[in-house]
Design an enzyme around this catalytic site. Structure first.
Site, PDB file in Angstrom:
ATOM      1  N   LYS A 149       0.859  -1.196   0.000  1.00  0.00           N
ATOM      2  CA  LYS A 149       0.000   0.000   0.000  1.00  0.00           C
ATOM      3  C   LYS A 149       0.887   1.235   0.000  1.00  0.00           C
ATOM      4  O   LYS A 149       1.883   1.300   0.746  1.00  0.00           O
ATOM      5  CB  LYS A 149      -0.905  -0.039   1.238  1.00  0.00           C
TER       6      LYS A 149
ATOM      7  N   SER B 188      -9.784   1.715   2.599  1.00  0.00           N
ATOM      8  CA  SER B 188      -8.852   2.441   1.760  1.00  0.00           C
ATOM      9  C   SER B 188      -7.815   1.567   1.056  1.00  0.00           C
ATOM     10  O   SER B 188      -7.212   2.008   0.079  1.00  0.00           O
ATOM     11  CB  SER B 188      -8.140   3.488   2.603  1.00  0.00           C
TER      12      SER B 188
ATOM     13  N   SER C 238     -10.142  -0.514   6.803  1.00  0.00           N
ATOM     14  CA  SER C 238      -9.477  -0.323   5.513  1.00  0.00           C
ATOM     15  C   SER C 238      -8.755  -1.550   4.959  1.00  0.00           C
ATOM     16  O   SER C 238      -8.308  -1.531   3.810  1.00  0.00           O
ATOM     17  CB  SER C 238      -8.487   0.840   5.600  1.00  0.00           C
TER      18      SER C 238
END
Lengths: 503, 495
Positions: B79, B154, B178
């Site tokens: 990420k 996210s 997330s």
């Protein structure tokens, strides 16, 4: 450094009424740790700009603070030294505001749970009065970077074309000591700061060098009718860069407020900066512009809990503190306030003095030698007394030889200077080189007669009442005797022999 | 040809250690696949070809010397709110500009040390603020199951990378869901360990007291494998716990006999769409079939989770994001003076959702409002955690939906609050710091569509009970085999 008398601290009068100043001091002291507060960067003064930095102290994305255990222990020791309470639970908070020298735009500080609460700073004023100032708290925070405003003539923000930031200082552990408004004069303010400095230096927690910025202080100053219980409107004085400027800035501000009140004006709550050159304080910020710092507990750091045994261990680690030593010297050993401070404020000198006194029989003579001849040599040779070749034992020998009259004070000074650099036993030197004081009247008479014969004109002047010539003649006797004659006996015999001889 | 990439992380590492292939070969295949497939999905903001090859060579060299690397040659998506030294790290925000990380996050470094090969930096909602990946300022990520739908957020890029087969697993970060929500939306397993288990050092902070890194993978076992590598105290993160990390790989169980599964009374399935509800009812029955006893538990304060979260997280983010000011790195928009430069930089650099949260958080911390908002939210947080403690007196694990719906279409949640409610089922666990994961539990096919969309079952255990959690999830996964029933059309197309 010492407690020094200061002028301009006379009683305050406003339109004929007696007024007193009420002063509280907040000072920031950089801790002398190996590494910074929340990262492993070196904590040293004077490196090339931006060389002692890392992602943590530069506030890089993703970097996290890890508290420096030794810094926390140092502040606890500082609190313990003043008898402060160490609450079992503390935490770090974030103080949020934007400034280019603050990498994260928040400062890790402590809001409502300082590491130490309360405590008392005791000290003497130069006139011998003892004062006690209560501490509100001591808390720990990280220092900011240092802004350098370039392109202006005086290095100030106004008129500069751009600013440079050195982050070497960012993240240096900083303790903030806040006093209660117990201080009553500029002289007291300086004496209070000197007492703090003396203790922090003794604890080894800070160098406390104002010129390097490791001690910075702000003062809250107000005045009120003497004896009133309500406080007057205060101003906050900043930008005081030396003990001297602290004294002058506070003194100046007290006068300014007194004059304003005399003219029937009101004091405005504001921040004023001390202008060293103009010798006056200048408005920097009014109360209306006060920040909302939005303090909240720093979620990157876990609360710190102290067990009673941790506190006990730190208490055990405390060195001999200067204040109890000063008390012993002044109240028990009857050393004067000024001399006691000289002993305590010169590194190693009080230890040296106490060791020597323990071995000698003449405390006063020891004190005179330590503060006189030894301090002079220490200054001249830039060596600490303790690291010279002159041991307390050797000094004690010299003191005793002198007080017994075995050597005179000139010889004593010569021997001190020799042993200072070369070492050795003073008694043996005296013995070996025949430096013992000549106290035999017959022998001294021999030197005196020689001088009378050689200095007929001076002898004549003396006879005619010129008393001051005697000093010169004694000097000549000392010279003739190669410094060994007992000066007192020399004077006695000079007077006697001149009186008994013909003109 | 490159079928090995479709295996799990464990199998790939075994093949590499057994010298059936090399880390470099896999790296080349994975990079080629990422370049070929990612145009449609958009999982990555940056594909790190050079770093991948360099790491693969290092891994092959270490293997040649006999090193034992549990993730040897396994391609991973990271990420893009985690630092990988030498690569552009953006948090999907314009404000970081082209900032290149000068250091590597602890969790990422532990993966590298274990032999993993970074394929790329995965897209996310800007600063991890969002539940659909639509808040990324730098790119669009599409759900591999239906390219007209969001991947969740996210960690949408991380989940999409795993679902589209360009990485064997990914690192995500979870603040209020997330990891779990995008894993559910993308039909993969997403695991958020206990807060404090995995170092946050090098994770660009959103809300420090909630952020936690965890794996997203194709199986529970791979999550366990990665978890064992990244978990454990880190001297660079003061909030990591000193507690030893228990083995989890040997906790995988075949059934759920003797297990009490808590079903939360307040999480009423009747509120869900009927097809979605049916999937979860079946999931609960499957738990029973596998030997678990279902018990009803109460979380009376869970309803306050979203409101509580949207005070605490913005408060922390308002402070955490203050450092992005154009002074030392990233975007800088010059103004007439320092204050104007701050304002211009932050106005241009942050997206709407980030600004919204900074404003909410600044307000909540302001003098006069602090006690009413921030302090009260902290008290609510304590109560929510206490409710979980009580619930866990009656059960070993709590089961509930990971999200109230499958992946939705782009722009379907234009109202911020409706987006915030997407995390209704994940936020309470985050506030309590609990270990929690989402495992595929079935599919629904929306009307007018031929494409099945995955759903996720959220399982949660007490603090530090990762071993129990992963064991239970494994038994459920193995006893239902949902992941094997369908595969994302985006993958079918390339096969």
């Amino acid at each position: 450094m010492s407690v020094t008398a200061a002028a301009g601290d006379s009683a305050l009068q406003v339109n004929g009424g007696a007024y007193e100043a009420v002063i509280g001091i907040e000072c920031h002291v950089e801790l002398k740790t190996e590494t910074k507060m929340f990262c492993g960067c070196r904590n040293v003064f004077g490196s090339e700009p931006n060389t002692n930095v890392c992602p943590v102290c530069l506030g890089y994305p993703g970097a996290l603070p890890v508290p420096n255990r030794l810094a926390i222990e140092a502040i606890v020791k500082a609190g313990l030294a003043f008898g402060a309470e160490i609450p079992p639970f503390s935490k770090f908070d974030r103080k949020n505001y934007f400034y280019p020298d603050m990498p994260k735009n928040y400062q890790i500080s402590q809001y409502d749970t300082p590491f130490t609460r309360g405590g008392v700073v005791s000290f003497w004023l130069p006139d011998g009065t003892q004062r006690q100032i209560r501490l509100t708290r001591i808390h720990l925070e990280e220092d900011t970077g240092k802004s350098i405003h370039a392109g202006s003539t005086d290095g100030r923000l106004g008129g500069s074309t751009h600013s440079l930031v050195d982050f070497n200082r960012a993240g240096v552990p900083l303790m903030e000591c806040v006093s209660e408004p117990d201080i009553r004069s500029a002289v007291e303010a300086v004496a209070y700061l000197e007492a703090l400095k003396r203790t922090f230096v003794a604890l080894g927690v800070s160098d406390v060098k104002m010129e390097e910025g490791s001690l910075r202080c702000d003062a809250n100053v107000s005045i009120r009718p003497t004896g009133a219980s309500e406080l007057g409107t205060k101003t906050e004085i900043k930008n005081m860069n030396s003990f001297r400027s602290v004294q002058r800035a506070i003194g100046n501000e007290i006068s300014r407020q007194a004059e304003a009140l005399s003219r029937g004006e009101r004091i405005v709550q504001e921040t004023r900066g001390w202008d060293e050159v103009a010798e006056t304080t200048i408005v920097q910020r009014s109360k209306e512009e006060a920040h909302d710092y939005r303090y909240f507990p720093d979620p990157d750091l876990v609360p710190i809990e102290f067990a009673a045994r941790d506190i006990a261990r730190l208490r055990d680690e405390l060195v001999t503190l200067p204040q109890p030593r000063l008390e012993r010297l002044i109240l028990h050993d009857r050393v004067s306030v000024v001399q006691a401070h000289q002993l305590i404020d010169t590194p190693g000198l009080a230890d040296y003095y106490e060791e020597t006194v323990a071995l000698s029989e003449a405390p006063q003579a020891t004190l005179n030698f330590v503060l006189g001849e030894l301090s002079r040599l220490a200054n001249e040779t830039a060596t600490a007394v303790a690291s010279s070749a002159l041991t307390p034992k050797a000094l004690a020998e010299i003191v005793d030889l002198t007080s017994r009259g075995a050597i005179n004070s000139k010889t004593a000074k010569d021997i001190i200077a020799r042993v200072w650099s070369e070492g050795g036993s003073p008694a043996e030197i005296v013995e070996r080189e025949g430096l013992g004081q000549v106290s035999d009247p017959a022998a001294v008479d021999g030197f005196v007669r020689e001088v009378i014969a050689a200095q007929a004109e001076s002898v004549e002047n003396f006879r005619n009442g010129k008393e001051t010539v005697l000093k010169f003649l004694i000097g000549q006797v000392m010279k003739t005797s190669r410094g060994k004659a007992d000066p007192k006996l020399a004077e006695e015999r000079l007077r006697a022999l001149i009186a008994g001889s013909d003109p | 040809m490159s079928d090995i990439l479709d295996l799990g992380a464990r199998e790939i590492a075994r093949a590499v250690v057994a010298k059936k292939t090399s880390a470099l070969e896999i790296a080349e295949d994975a990079l080629a696949r990422a370049h070929a497939r990612d145009g449609a999905v958009g999982a990555y903001l940056t594909i790190v070809d050079d770093v991948a090859r360099e790491q693969a060579r290092r891994v092959d060299a270490a293997l040649a010397k006999g090193a034992n690397l549990p993730l040897a040659g396994v391609p991973v998506a990271i990420k893009d709110n985690m630092c990988l030294s030498g690569t552009r790290t953006t948090a999907a925000s314009k404000i970081l500009g082209n900032w290149v990380a000068s250091y590597t996050a602890t969790a990422v470094q532990r993966l590298l040390d274990a032999g993993a090969i970074p394929v790329g930096k995965a897209n996310l909602d800007e600063f991890a603020m969002g539940s659909s990946c639509e808040n990324s300022a730098l790119g669009v990520t599409r759900n591999p199951w239906d390219l007209s739908r969001v991947p969740g957020g996210s960690s949408g890029g991380s989940a999409a990378a795993v679902a589209s087969g360009t990485a064997a697993f990914a690192l995500g970060s979870d603040t209020g869901g997330s990891i779990r929500e995008p894993a559910a939306f993308c039909g993969v397993v997403g695991f958020k360990p206990t807060y404090g288990r995995v170092s946050r050092y090098g994770l660009i902070a959103f809300a420090s007291s909630l952020d936690q890194i965890g794996p997203i993978a194709k199986s529970v076992e791979d999550c366990a494998l990665v978890y064992e590598i990244i978990a454990g105290a880190d001297p660079a993160d003061a909030t990591t716990v000193e507690r030893p990390v228990e083995r989890t790989l040997d906790a995988m169980r075949d059934d759920l006999k003797g297990l009490r599964v808590g079903i939360v009374r307040e999480f009423d399935l009747a509120k869900l769409e009927p097809e979605v509800r049916a999937v979860y009812e079946q999931a609960y029955r499957d738990l029973e079939r596998l030997g678990a006893e279902l018990v009803e538990v109460a979380l009376p304060t869970a309803d306050y989770g979203v409101a509580t979260y949207y005070l605490i997280a913005p408060a922390e983010c308002s402070s955490n994001l203050a450092r992005f000011d154009g002074m030392r790195y990233g975007l800088r928009v010059e103004g007439v003076d320092v204050g104007a430069t701050y304002e211009a930089t932050r106005a241009a650099g942050f997206g709407d959702e980030v600004k919204r949260r900074i404003l909410i958080g600044t307000y909540a911390l302001s003098s006069g409002y602090y006690d009413a908002y921030y302090v009260r939210a902290q008290k609510a947080r304590t109560l929510i955690a206490a409710d979980f403690n009580t619930a866990f007196e009656w059960c070993d694990v709590i089961a509930c939906p990971a999200a109230s719906s499958p992946a939705f279409e782009f722009n379907a949640k234009s109202d911020p609050v409706s987006m915030y409610l997407m995390d209704y089922y994940t936020i309470p666990m985050s506030l309590a710091g609990l270990p929690s994961l989402s495992v595929p539990c079935g599919y629904v096919t929306p009307s007018g569509s031929a494409k099945p969309l995955p759903l996720g079952l959220e399982l949660t255990t007490p603090l530090f009970a990762e071993r129990a959690l992963l064991g239970v999830a494994y038994a459920y996964e193995r006893g239902t085999r949902h992941a094997e029933k369908h595969c994302p059309p985006a993958l079918e197309a390339v096969r």
